[in-house]
Design an enzyme around this catalytic site. Structure first.
Site, PDB file in Angstrom:
ATOM      1  N   ASN A   9       0.868  -1.025  -0.491  1.00  9.90           N
ATOM      2  CA  ASN A   9      -0.404   0.099  -0.201  1.00  9.90           C
ATOM      3  C   ASN A   9       0.674   0.961  -0.337  1.00  9.90           C
ATOM      4  OD1 ASN A   9      -2.007   2.195   0.514  1.00  9.90           O
ATOM      5  ND2 ASN A   9      -2.406   1.784   2.872  1.00  9.90           N
ATOM      6  N   LYS A  11      -0.046   4.231  -0.583  1.00 10.85           N
ATOM      7  CA  LYS A  11      -0.181   5.386  -0.071  1.00 10.85           C
ATOM      8  C   LYS A  11       0.007   6.734  -1.491  1.00 10.85           C
ATOM      9  CE  LYS A  11      -0.397   3.532   4.555  1.00 10.85           C
ATOM     10  NZ  LYS A  11      -0.220   3.820   5.582  1.00 10.85           N
ATOM     11  N   HIS A  97      -9.516   0.578   4.100  1.00 14.95           N
ATOM     12  CA  HIS A  97      -8.881   0.650   5.141  1.00 14.95           C
ATOM     13  C   HIS A  97      -9.164   1.264   5.970  1.00 14.95           C
ATOM     14  CE1 HIS A  97      -4.920   2.094   5.702  1.00 14.95           C
ATOM     15  NE2 HIS A  97      -4.044   0.772   5.033  1.00 14.95           N
ATOM     16  N   GLU A  99      -7.415   4.302   7.011  1.00 15.69           N
ATOM     17  CA  GLU A  99      -7.591   5.998   6.694  1.00 15.69           C
ATOM     18  C   GLU A  99      -8.333   6.557   6.029  1.00 15.69           C
ATOM     19  OE1 GLU A  99      -3.675   5.408   4.951  1.00 15.69           O
ATOM     20  OE2 GLU A  99      -2.022   4.676   6.879  1.00 15.69           O
ATOM     21  N   GLU A 169      -5.836  -5.513   9.439  1.00 14.51           N
ATOM     22  CA  GLU A 169      -5.232  -4.480   9.936  1.00 14.51           C
ATOM     23  C   GLU A 169      -5.665  -3.337  11.442  1.00 14.51           C
ATOM     24  OE1 GLU A 169      -2.994  -3.347   6.111  1.00 14.51           O
ATOM     25  OE2 GLU A 169      -4.891  -2.093   5.921  1.00 14.51           O
ATOM     26  N   GLY A 175       1.543   1.887  10.581  1.00 13.93           N
ATOM     27  CA  GLY A 175       2.710   3.196  10.727  1.00 13.93           C
ATOM     28  C   GLY A 175       2.814   3.654  11.835  1.00 13.93           C
ATOM     29  N   SER A 215       2.393  -3.044  10.257  1.00 15.65           N
ATOM     30  CA  SER A 215       4.125  -2.807  10.695  1.00 15.65           C
ATOM     31  C   SER A 215       4.603  -3.384  10.300  1.00 15.65           C
ATOM     32  CB  SER A 215       4.368  -1.989  11.944  1.00 15.65           C
ATOM     33  OG  SER A 215       4.132  -1.137  11.984  1.00 15.65           O
TER      34      SER A 215
HETATM   35  C1  PEP Z   1      -0.856  -0.042   6.021  1.00 17.42           C
HETATM   36  O1  PEP Z   1      -1.500   0.895   5.558  1.00 17.42           O
HETATM   37  O2  PEP Z   1      -2.244  -0.651   5.039  1.00 17.42           O
HETATM   38  C2  PEP Z   1      -0.107  -0.406   6.019  1.00 17.42           C
HETATM   39  C3  PEP Z   1      -0.327  -1.380   7.067  1.00 17.42           C
HETATM   40  O3  PEP Z   1       0.712   0.589   7.131  1.00 17.42           O
HETATM   41  P1  PEP Z   1       1.706  -0.017   7.575  1.00 17.42           P
HETATM   42  O4  PEP Z   1       2.706  -1.557   6.918  1.00 17.42           O
HETATM   43  O5  PEP Z   1       3.168   1.701   7.727  1.00 17.42           O
HETATM   44  O6  PEP Z   1       1.812  -0.413   9.449  1.00 17.42           O
END
Ligand code: PEP
Length: 253
Positions: A9, A11, A97, A99, A169, A175, A215
């Site tokens: 992703n 983003k 997602h 976000e 997630e 993040g 992460s």
């Molecule tokens: C994501 O944005 O779906 C995500 C898992 O980000 P990160 O790996 O940076 O935690």
């Protein structure tokens, strides 16, 4: 057999030149993917076609849009239709997602509409679910995630849900550098599979790829992906760094 997937992703990161450099640095790993392995690059809308062209020689690599709208066409300035994506040969779309749920107020109901329309257009949704820290601290994560799945996916029939990729997630791990332990990931993935099995049967649940996101890095991918119900990862920050993402790909087992 379930696919093992490393989904990136990106983003709202990387311009076209940076994307090209990154893909060049992933080249040897992308070439070596086996038939049960897949890399999906979730890129911003303007990069979908150029990146799709850049990866056209790899057998097991594709791109994903990071969103689409719940209508096919009309006066929805700034939105992108799933049929437009499909018409451009895009096969995947990330939906729900955290976000988007958070910054753009996307509800389970709205995501349900998008999932239905994406599937109708033969796009594979990568459906994201996961709880916030307060919910985990109150030990309510299972009920919360079950409800997200129920409200956004349970209108589908068994054939339709088997087209969906689920990404668990936990919001507190996205993040933040704070990863769920492999045990926490396995427990939730097993639970999600049991929720699907209860409604659609065990055979259906066994065929659905459930990715862990939050992460994922080079140094924890092995342990996470080694869990029996973890079929790979949805990777944000580490997918932008070639050395990290290459190691994550190596750990798709
Ligand atoms: C994501 O944005 O779906 C995500 C898992 O980000 P990160 O790996 O940076 O935690």
């Amino acid at each position: 057999m379930r696919k093992k997937i490393a989904a990136a992703n990106w983003k709202m990161n990387l311009n076209l030149t940076e994307a090209l450099q990154l893909i060049q640095s992933l080249d040897s790993h992308l070439k070596q993917l086996k038939p049960n392995q897949q890399v999906i690059l979730g890129v911003p809308f303007p990069l979908l076609i150029p990146v799709k062209n850049l990866i056209s020689n790899y057998k097991h690599v594709d791109v994903a849009a990071q969103n689409c709208y719940s209508k096919l066409q009309g006066a929805y300035t700034g939105e992108v239709s799933p049929s437009l994506l499909k018409g451009l040969n895009i096969n995947y779309v990330i939906l729900g997602h955290s976000e988007r749920r958070d910054y753009f107020n996307e509800s389970n109901d709205f995501i349900k509409e998008k999932v239905a329309l994406a599937l109708q257009q033969q796009l594979t949704p990568i459906f994201c679910c996961g709880e916030a820290l307060e919910i985990r601290n109150a030990n309510n994560q299972n009920d919360f995630v079950k409800n997200q799945i129920k409200e956004s996916l349970f209108h589908l029939n068994a054939q339709q849900i088997s087209q969906v990729i689920i990404a668990y997630e936990p919001i507190w791990a996205i993040g933040t550098g704070k990863t769920a332990t492999s045990l926490q990931a396995q427990e939730m993935h097993h639970f999600i599979r049991s929720v699907i099995a209860e409604k659609y049967g065990v055979a259906c649940s066994e065929n659905i790829s459930i990715l862990y996101g939050g992460s994922v890095k080079a140094n924890n991918a092995f342990e996470l992906f080694n869990q029996p119900d973890v079929d790979g990862g949805l990777v944000g920050g580490a997918s932008l760094i070639a050395t990290e993402f290459n190691t994550i790909i190596e750990n798709l087992i």
